[in-house]
Design an enzyme around this catalytic site. Structure first.
Site, mmCIF file in Angstrom:
data_model
loop_
_atom_site.group_PDB
_atom_site.id
_atom_site.type_symbol
_atom_site.label_atom_id
_atom_site.label_comp_id
_atom_site.label_asym_id
_atom_site.label_seq_id
_atom_site.Cartn_x
_atom_site.Cartn_y
_atom_site.Cartn_z
ATOM 1 N N ASP A 77 -3.225 11.725 -1.834
ATOM 2 C CA ASP A 77 -3.271 13.195 -1.847
ATOM 3 C C ASP A 77 -3.736 13.690 -3.219
ATOM 4 O O ASP A 77 -3.245 13.229 -4.244
ATOM 5 C CB ASP A 77 -1.878 13.774 -1.546
ATOM 6 C CG ASP A 77 -1.409 13.447 -0.140
ATOM 7 O OD1 ASP A 77 -2.150 12.751 0.590
ATOM 8 O OD2 ASP A 77 -0.303 13.870 0.235
ATOM 9 N N GLU A 104 -8.829 4.365 7.172
ATOM 10 C CA GLU A 104 -9.209 5.434 8.113
ATOM 11 C C GLU A 104 -10.005 6.543 7.410
ATOM 12 O O GLU A 104 -11.045 6.974 7.876
ATOM 13 C CB GLU A 104 -7.957 6.034 8.758
ATOM 14 C CG GLU A 104 -7.721 5.527 10.152
ATOM 15 C CD GLU A 104 -6.309 4.952 10.335
ATOM 16 O OE1 GLU A 104 -5.443 5.115 9.455
ATOM 17 O OE2 GLU A 104 -6.103 4.316 11.386
ATOM 18 N N TYR A 105 -9.475 6.973 6.260
ATOM 19 C CA TYR A 105 -10.151 8.047 5.517
ATOM 20 C C TYR A 105 -11.507 7.590 4.994
ATOM 21 O O TYR A 105 -12.450 8.365 4.935
ATOM 22 C CB TYR A 105 -9.269 8.516 4.348
ATOM 23 C CG TYR A 105 -8.213 9.529 4.738
ATOM 24 C CD1 TYR A 105 -7.320 9.262 5.768
ATOM 25 C CD2 TYR A 105 -8.107 10.746 4.080
ATOM 26 C CE1 TYR A 105 -6.345 10.179 6.117
ATOM 27 C CE2 TYR A 105 -7.130 11.672 4.423
ATOM 28 C CZ TYR A 105 -6.257 11.373 5.442
ATOM 29 O OH TYR A 105 -5.297 12.286 5.778
ATOM 30 N N ASP A 149 -12.430 9.407 -2.112
ATOM 31 C CA ASP A 149 -13.723 10.108 -2.125
ATOM 32 C C ASP A 149 -13.599 11.384 -2.955
ATOM 33 O O ASP A 149 -14.537 12.175 -3.014
ATOM 34 C CB ASP A 149 -14.164 10.469 -0.692
ATOM 35 C CG ASP A 149 -13.334 11.605 -0.128
ATOM 36 O OD1 ASP A 149 -12.103 11.602 -0.347
ATOM 37 O OD2 ASP A 149 -13.901 12.505 0.513
ATOM 38 N N GLU A 188 0.870 -1.181 0.000
ATOM 39 C CA GLU A 188 0.000 0.000 0.000
ATOM 40 C C GLU A 188 0.901 1.223 0.000
ATOM 41 O O GLU A 188 1.775 1.370 0.867
ATOM 42 C CB GLU A 188 -0.932 0.054 1.216
ATOM 43 C CG GLU A 188 -1.865 1.281 1.132
ATOM 44 C CD GLU A 188 -2.774 1.530 2.349
ATOM 45 O OE1 GLU A 188 -3.629 2.422 2.258
ATOM 46 O OE2 GLU A 188 -2.593 0.852 3.373
HETATM 47 N N1 SAH Z 1 -4.304 5.308 3.050
HETATM 48 C C1 SAH Z 1 -4.733 5.974 4.287
HETATM 49 C C2 SAH Z 1 -4.167 7.397 4.383
HETATM 50 C C3 SAH Z 1 -4.626 8.333 3.293
HETATM 51 S S1 SAH Z 1 -3.874 9.966 3.397
HETATM 52 C C4 SAH Z 1 -6.237 5.982 4.373
HETATM 53 O O1 SAH Z 1 -6.894 5.723 3.365
HETATM 54 O O2 SAH Z 1 -6.767 6.237 5.456
HETATM 55 C C5 SAH Z 1 -2.573 9.813 2.208
HETATM 56 C C6 SAH Z 1 -1.275 9.323 2.850
HETATM 57 O O3 SAH Z 1 -0.356 9.097 1.821
HETATM 58 C C7 SAH Z 1 -0.651 10.331 3.800
HETATM 59 O O4 SAH Z 1 -0.323 9.686 5.011
HETATM 60 C C8 SAH Z 1 0.586 10.809 3.034
HETATM 61 O O5 SAH Z 1 1.656 11.155 3.886
HETATM 62 C C9 SAH Z 1 0.930 9.607 2.179
HETATM 63 N N2 SAH Z 1 1.619 9.947 0.935
HETATM 64 C C10 SAH Z 1 1.185 10.851 0.039
HETATM 65 N N3 SAH Z 1 2.037 10.948 -0.999
HETATM 66 C C11 SAH Z 1 3.034 10.059 -0.751
HETATM 67 C C12 SAH Z 1 4.223 9.716 -1.447
HETATM 68 N N4 SAH Z 1 4.540 10.295 -2.598
HETATM 69 N N5 SAH Z 1 5.033 8.778 -0.906
HETATM 70 C C13 SAH Z 1 4.714 8.191 0.276
HETATM 71 N N6 SAH Z 1 3.598 8.489 0.983
HETATM 72 C C14 SAH Z 1 2.774 9.413 0.484
#
Ligand code: SAH
Length: 214
Positions: free
Chosen positions: A117, A193-194, A153, A43
């Site tokens: 993100d 979580e999200y 989402d 993941e």
């Molecule tokens: N997958 C989790 C968190 C979503 S938030 C959920 O669904 O609840 C997105 C996460 O991805 C954040 O913790 C952010 O730090 C991480 N992230 C974003 N871009 C990234 C990158 N280029 N490399 C590693 N982690 C990254």
């Protein structure tokens, strides 16, 4: 306080046996690290790790690697492992752009992206984890029969991700714009979580499952 917390998480991560510190040296040798030849699923952007920790508990025949760039969130995933240790789950603190330096061609069986993100500005499109630039990296590390599952989402990010598929040489096996209303797809769905947070607010959850045309 904040600074102290950050320093604390760096130290805790450096000391944690659940974090792979020499990740580049594992390239092509992840089976040796797990001491078995089970498939490796990753993941990217796992956050606090609820999804991947639950998946690892449910599927002991799969090895999971959770990737996260921020120490402060990774620390929460480590804490979950301290409460419930799983032999088939490890973490890497890294920037996903470097993923091909950590996994050899075909070494990964499945990739999960959850609530990545959005990077809403056009000039940042290449930073989005489902962009064609990232799909090209996943193409290198994913085995021929492997696939990628993405949930979000964020409607704009999802539509962007769907448009990226054809130019990057990928195809959708599944596309839904309301996952939680799809009974068949919800079977075995592990909430992130999200996902819990945003679906509770009434947001529809978008999901695709994609594979390569090869
Ligand atoms: N997958 C989790 C968190 C979503 S938030 C959920 O669904 O609840 C997105 C996460 O991805 C954040 O913790 C952010 O730090 C991480 N992230 C974003 N871009 C990234 C990158 N280029 N490399 C590693 N982690 C990254």
């Amino acid at each position: 306080m904040r600074l102290r917390n950050i320093t604390g998480s760096r130290e805790a991560i450096a000391a944690s046996a659940y974090v792979v510190h020499e990740e580049r040296e594992c390239r092509g040798k992840w089976s040796e690290l797990f001491e078995n030849t089970h498939p490796i699923h990753i993941e990217i952007g796992m956050g606090k790790g609820k999804f991947i920790h639950t998946m690892a508990r449910l599927h002991p025949e799969i090895n999971y690697v959770g990737i996260e760039k921020y120490s402060s969130v990774l620390l929460r995933a480590i804490q979950k492992m301290e409460e419930e240790e799983l032999p088939n789950l490890r973490f890497i603190r890294m920037e996903a752009e470097e993923i091909t330096e950590v996994f050899a061609p075909g070494e990964v069986g499945r990739i999960y992206l959850n609530f990545s993100d959005p990077w809403p500005k056009d000039r940042h499109a290449r930073r989005r984890l489902p962009s064609r630039q990232f799909l090209a990296r996943y193409d290198e590390i994913l085995e021929a029969q492997g696939w990628l599952e993405f949930k979000t989402d964020n409607r704009n990010l999802f539509e962007f991700a769907v448009e990226e598929l054809a130019p990057a040489g990928w195809r959708a096996h599944v596309i839904t714009r309301d996952l939680h209303k799809d009974k068949a797809l919800m079977e075995g769905n592990v909430m992130t979580e999200y996902e819990e947070k945003f679906s509770a607010m009434g947001n529809p959850i978008y999901k695709y499952i994609i594979y390569r045309e090869k």
